[in-house]
Design an enzyme around this catalytic site. Structure first.
Site, PDB file in Angstrom:
ATOM      1  N   HIS A  98     -45.564  12.884  55.566  1.00 14.83           N
ATOM      2  CA  HIS A  98     -44.812  13.084  56.268  1.00 14.83           C
ATOM      3  C   HIS A  98     -43.393  12.946  56.178  1.00 14.83           C
ATOM      4  O   HIS A  98     -43.121  11.946  55.319  1.00 14.83           O
ATOM      5  CB  HIS A  98     -45.623  12.092  57.809  1.00 14.83           C
TER       6      HIS A  98
ATOM      7  N   CYS B 271     -50.368   9.014  55.211  1.00 11.81           N
ATOM      8  CA  CYS B 271     -49.220   7.303  55.260  1.00 11.81           C
ATOM      9  C   CYS B 271     -50.008   6.180  55.544  1.00 11.81           C
ATOM     10  O   CYS B 271     -50.567   6.479  56.716  1.00 11.81           O
ATOM     11  CB  CYS B 271     -47.966   7.660  54.789  1.00 11.81           C
TER      12      CYS B 271
ATOM     13  N   ASP C 231     -47.785   4.417  56.739  1.00  8.92           N
ATOM     14  CA  ASP C 231     -46.738   4.000  58.154  1.00  8.92           C
ATOM     15  C   ASP C 231     -47.060   4.081  59.062  1.00  8.92           C
ATOM     16  O   ASP C 231     -48.497   4.678  59.284  1.00  8.92           O
ATOM     17  CB  ASP C 231     -45.646   5.572  57.667  1.00  8.92           C
TER      18      ASP C 231
ATOM     19  N   ARG D  76     -46.306   4.954  62.534  1.00 10.52           N
ATOM     20  CA  ARG D  76     -46.110   5.709  63.149  1.00 10.52           C
ATOM     21  C   ARG D  76     -46.510   7.251  62.543  1.00 10.52           C
ATOM     22  O   ARG D  76     -46.217   8.286  63.569  1.00 10.52           O
ATOM     23  CB  ARG D  76     -44.287   6.434  62.772  1.00 10.52           C
TER      24      ARG D  76
ATOM     25  N   CYS E 273     -40.659   9.819  54.842  1.00 11.78           N
ATOM     26  CA  CYS E 273     -41.218   8.456  53.974  1.00 11.78           C
ATOM     27  C   CYS E 273     -40.778   7.670  53.163  1.00 11.78           C
ATOM     28  O   CYS E 273     -39.961   8.532  52.309  1.00 11.78           O
ATOM     29  CB  CYS E 273     -42.698   9.669  53.628  1.00 11.78           C
TER      30      CYS E 273
HETATM   31 CO    CO Z   1     -45.118   7.469  54.446  1.00  6.70          CO
END
Ligand code: CO
Length: 228
Positions: A99, A43, A45, A47, A102
């Site tokens: 994750h 992803c 993202d 993080r 998400c």
């Molecule tokens: Co995500």
């Protein structure tokens, strides 16, 4: 934490000096070639940064990231990354990494409108719809979200296995293993969903085994990572 851009450049210089200090000649060595063993499909993202999570340096992992780690059959971007990684770099492992928590999966689960990505996230809604009866039977929203994050990993791993790129690699005897992992934002740990596929004959059995495994964990009430 907000940084000024000149601070970022200073942080970069400090990082490069540190790497070079720890491993003299590291960067000039990478000039000659990259020989990563792994392709990470994850992803976007912030993080969930591939290298940091794996504790790997530049050169060790080839990376493709998008919203909600989706692998669409006709996505030339993902297919190009996969073909280069497999045909040219000869990566040995492809890990699809979802994750928990998400945002893309949350939007897909709840039907939230966030913009252009709604169309992209239709693919995750397809996953939701495919498993809707089971998802609806789970105890609450948190558990449903966790479960859909896991299901999305399984389905996208399946899509990786079904690409011409991976099918062709297996047909010519090249060793490529596809894995499905999920990452916990809350503890920094990766979990293997045991969707591990080494060849065309293993795709469906691995998918079914992994799906049965994650359903069994939910039924036993042992899987609730976000609630830790
Ligand atoms: Co995500």
């Amino acid at each position: 934490m907000p940084y000024r851009l000149r601070d970022l450049l200073a942080k970069n210089r400090a990082w490069a000096e540190d790497v070079e200090h720890q491993r003299p000649g590291f960067f000039t060595g990478l000039l000659k070639q990259q020989a990563p063993q792994y392709l990470w499909i994850g992803c976007a993202d912030s993080r969930v940064p591939a290298n940091e999570i794996l504790g790997l340096l530049p050169g060790d992992v080839f990376v493709h990231r998008n919203v909600a780690n989706v692998v669409v059959h006709s996505d030339l971007n993902a297919l190009s990354v996969m073909q280069y990684a497999i045909d040219q770099l000869h990566v040995r492992h492809i890990m699809v990494v979802g994750h928990y928590g998400c945002g893309g999966v949350t939007a897909a689960l709840k039907g939230l409108r966030i913009g252009i990505a709604d169309n992209w996230l239709r693919h995750v809604q397809d996953v939701r719809n495919k498993h809707r009866a089971w998802l609806d039977g789970l105890a609450g929203d948190t558990e449903r979200l966790e479960a859909l994050c896991e299901l999305n990993v399984l389905e996208q791993s399946l899509n990786v296995c079904e690409t011409t790129v991976v099918q062709d690699a297996w047909a010519r005897g090249q060793s490529v293993v596809v894995h499905g992992w999920v990452y916990g934002l809350h503890n920094g740990l990766l979990e293997d969903l045991e969707m591990t596929v080494r060849g065309p004959g293993e795709v469906q059995p691995a998918y079914e085994r992994s799906l049965a495994g994650l359903k069994a964990r939910r039924a036993a009430g042992v899987a609730s990572p976000s609630a830790d």
